[in-house]
Design a protein around this motif. Structure first.
Motif, PDB file in Angstrom:
ATOM      1  N   CYS A  81     -71.929 -57.879  46.605  1.00  0.00           N
ATOM      2  CA  CYS A  81     -72.916 -57.806  45.583  1.00  0.00           C
ATOM      3  C   CYS A  81     -72.252 -58.293  44.219  1.00  0.00           C
ATOM      4  O   CYS A  81     -71.308 -58.001  43.800  1.00  0.00           O
ATOM      5  N   LYS A  82     -73.192 -58.764  43.648  1.00  0.00           N
ATOM      6  CA  LYS A  82     -73.018 -59.515  42.289  1.00  0.00           C
ATOM      7  C   LYS A  82     -73.340 -58.556  41.213  1.00  0.00           C
ATOM      8  O   LYS A  82     -74.675 -58.240  40.877  1.00  0.00           O
ATOM      9  N   VAL A  83     -72.509 -57.789  40.527  1.00  0.00           N
ATOM     10  CA  VAL A  83     -72.766 -56.786  39.442  1.00  0.00           C
ATOM     11  C   VAL A  83     -72.476 -57.591  38.274  1.00  0.00           C
ATOM     12  O   VAL A  83     -71.554 -58.225  37.810  1.00  0.00           O
ATOM     13  N   ILE A  84     -73.676 -57.554  37.420  1.00  0.00           N
ATOM     14  CA  ILE A  84     -73.619 -57.897  36.089  1.00  0.00           C
ATOM     15  C   ILE A  84     -73.670 -56.979  35.039  1.00  0.00           C
ATOM     16  O   ILE A  84     -74.635 -56.211  35.169  1.00  0.00           O
ATOM     17  N   GLY A 102     -64.225 -56.141  39.734  1.00  0.00           N
ATOM     18  CA  GLY A 102     -65.071 -56.868  40.804  1.00  0.00           C
ATOM     19  C   GLY A 102     -66.514 -57.395  40.246  1.00  0.00           C
ATOM     20  O   GLY A 102     -67.470 -57.791  40.917  1.00  0.00           O
ATOM     21  N   ALA A 103     -66.777 -57.153  38.774  1.00  0.00           N
ATOM     22  CA  ALA A 103     -67.966 -57.386  38.222  1.00  0.00           C
ATOM     23  C   ALA A 103     -68.093 -59.012  38.245  1.00  0.00           C
ATOM     24  O   ALA A 103     -67.177 -59.550  38.257  1.00  0.00           O
ATOM     25  N   PHE A 104     -69.470 -59.356  38.514  1.00  0.00           N
ATOM     26  CA  PHE A 104     -69.556 -60.700  38.559  1.00  0.00           C
ATOM     27  C   PHE A 104     -69.633 -61.351  37.094  1.00  0.00           C
ATOM     28  O   PHE A 104     -68.754 -62.645  36.975  1.00  0.00           O
ATOM     29  N   ASP A 105     -70.080 -60.929  36.116  1.00  0.00           N
ATOM     30  CA  ASP A 105     -70.339 -61.424  34.893  1.00  0.00           C
ATOM     31  C   ASP A 105     -70.553 -60.290  33.970  1.00  0.00           C
ATOM     32  O   ASP A 105     -70.715 -59.246  34.260  1.00  0.00           O
ATOM     33  N   PHE A 111     -78.989 -58.721  23.675  1.00  0.00           N
ATOM     34  CA  PHE A 111     -78.899 -60.093  24.337  1.00  0.00           C
ATOM     35  C   PHE A 111     -80.267 -60.950  24.377  1.00  0.00           C
ATOM     36  O   PHE A 111     -81.148 -60.287  23.924  1.00  0.00           O
ATOM     37  N   LEU A 112     -80.112 -62.048  24.496  1.00  0.00           N
ATOM     38  CA  LEU A 112     -81.349 -62.730  24.431  1.00  0.00           C
ATOM     39  C   LEU A 112     -81.954 -63.195  26.145  1.00  0.00           C
ATOM     40  O   LEU A 112     -81.277 -63.025  26.952  1.00  0.00           O
ATOM     41  N   LYS A 113     -83.341 -63.358  26.080  1.00  0.00           N
ATOM     42  CA  LYS A 113     -83.864 -63.616  27.532  1.00  0.00           C
ATOM     43  C   LYS A 113     -83.263 -64.620  28.173  1.00  0.00           C
ATOM     44  O   LYS A 113     -82.962 -64.511  29.361  1.00  0.00           O
ATOM     45  N   ALA A 114     -82.793 -65.626  27.460  1.00  0.00           N
ATOM     46  CA  ALA A 114     -82.203 -66.771  28.198  1.00  0.00           C
ATOM     47  C   ALA A 114     -80.720 -66.607  28.728  1.00  0.00           C
ATOM     48  O   ALA A 114     -80.367 -67.027  29.801  1.00  0.00           O
ATOM     49  N   ALA A 115     -80.156 -65.539  28.187  1.00  0.00           N
ATOM     50  CA  ALA A 115     -78.909 -65.296  28.712  1.00  0.00           C
ATOM     51  C   ALA A 115     -78.888 -64.428  29.658  1.00  0.00           C
ATOM     52  O   ALA A 115     -78.266 -64.669  30.877  1.00  0.00           O
ATOM     53  N   ILE A 116     -79.977 -63.407  29.971  1.00  0.00           N
ATOM     54  CA  ILE A 116     -80.231 -62.722  31.328  1.00  0.00           C
ATOM     55  C   ILE A 116     -80.643 -63.740  32.258  1.00  0.00           C
ATOM     56  O   ILE A 116     -80.060 -63.716  33.545  1.00  0.00           O
ATOM     57  N   GLU A 117     -81.561 -64.666  32.221  1.00  0.00           N
ATOM     58  CA  GLU A 117     -81.937 -65.403  33.153  1.00  0.00           C
ATOM     59  C   GLU A 117     -80.953 -66.518  33.525  1.00  0.00           C
ATOM     60  O   GLU A 117     -80.789 -66.791  34.726  1.00  0.00           O
ATOM     61  N   GLU A 118     -79.824 -66.895  32.650  1.00  0.00           N
ATOM     62  CA  GLU A 118     -78.982 -67.645  32.947  1.00  0.00           C
ATOM     63  C   GLU A 118     -77.935 -67.164  33.947  1.00  0.00           C
ATOM     64  O   GLU A 118     -77.647 -67.736  35.025  1.00  0.00           O
ATOM     65  N   VAL A 119     -77.483 -65.705  33.482  1.00  0.00           N
ATOM     66  CA  VAL A 119     -76.599 -65.401  34.323  1.00  0.00           C
ATOM     67  C   VAL A 119     -76.994 -64.838  35.649  1.00  0.00           C
ATOM     68  O   VAL A 119     -76.471 -64.910  36.713  1.00  0.00           O
ATOM     69  N   VAL A 120     -78.453 -64.559  35.680  1.00  0.00           N
ATOM     70  CA  VAL A 120     -78.936 -64.142  37.106  1.00  0.00           C
ATOM     71  C   VAL A 120     -79.096 -65.339  38.034  1.00  0.00           C
ATOM     72  O   VAL A 120     -78.766 -65.422  39.090  1.00  0.00           O
TER      73      VAL A 120
END
Length: 180
Positions: A81-84, A102-105, A111-120
């Motif tokens: 599982c990728k935990v952000i 073990g978190a992914f990022d 935060f900005l919408k773009a940051a969430i979209e990028e990491v997802v």
């Protein structure tokens, strides 16, 4: 064969953050489906254990159970599982600890919408690569299993023709699961 859907859970004690992220991540544009949301760590952990999502987006500081404790529990059961983590600027040590658990990022708040979209998207790409690697490994294991009778027969033919030391014989014998 259609690829398995990539799923996401959002956990944060601020309802507007949860709603905003859940509304932002659209299956059509991101290829990720939000399957659950929760407002605290305990509910979040219970939901994650039931739904078993591919990605968990969670705050570090929450009531009842913090994101670090929740990440540790998730990683023990769902290591792929990728935990952000979402973290305030003052929580940098927490973010570092989350990565060690073990978190992914992590994403800094605000935060900005773009940051969430990028990491997802980054997590989605990693999940797809992991799935391809797992499929290749499973196929190789299947082929070896199918080939085992032939491998055993060939090995026994080689034993009749060539000498080998005892340690090497035992290693191969065990691998081929030969039983006399």
């Amino acid at each position: 064969m259609r690829e398995a859907e990539i799923t996401l859970c959002v956990i944060d004690d601020i309802k507007s953050v949860v709603r905003g992220i859940a509304d932002m991540i659209q299956v059509e544009s991101h290829g990720v489906k939000v399957v659950g949301t929760a407002g605290n760590g305990e509910e979040g952990l219970q939901m994650v254990m039931e739904l078993r999502p591919d990605i968990v987006l969670t705050d570090i500081r929450m009531p009842r159970m913090d994101g670090l404790e929740m990440t540790k529990a998730i990683m023990a059961v769902l290591p792929n599982c990728k935990v952000i983590m979402l973290s305030g600027y003052t929580d940098f040590e927490y973010a570092q600890q989350a990565l060690r658990l073990g978190a992914f990022d992590f994403i800094a708040k605000p935060f900005l919408k773009a940051a969430i979209e990028e990491v997802v998207q980054k997590a989605k790409v990693q999940i797809e690569q992991d799935r391809i690697q797992f499929a290749k490994q499973s196929e190789m294991e299947r082929q070896i299993k199918e080939s085992m009778p032939l491998l055993r027969q060939e090995y026994l033919h080689l034993l009749l023709r060539y000498n080998a030391n005892e340690a090497r014989l035992k290693e191969r014998w065990d691998y081929l699961k030969l039983d006399l």
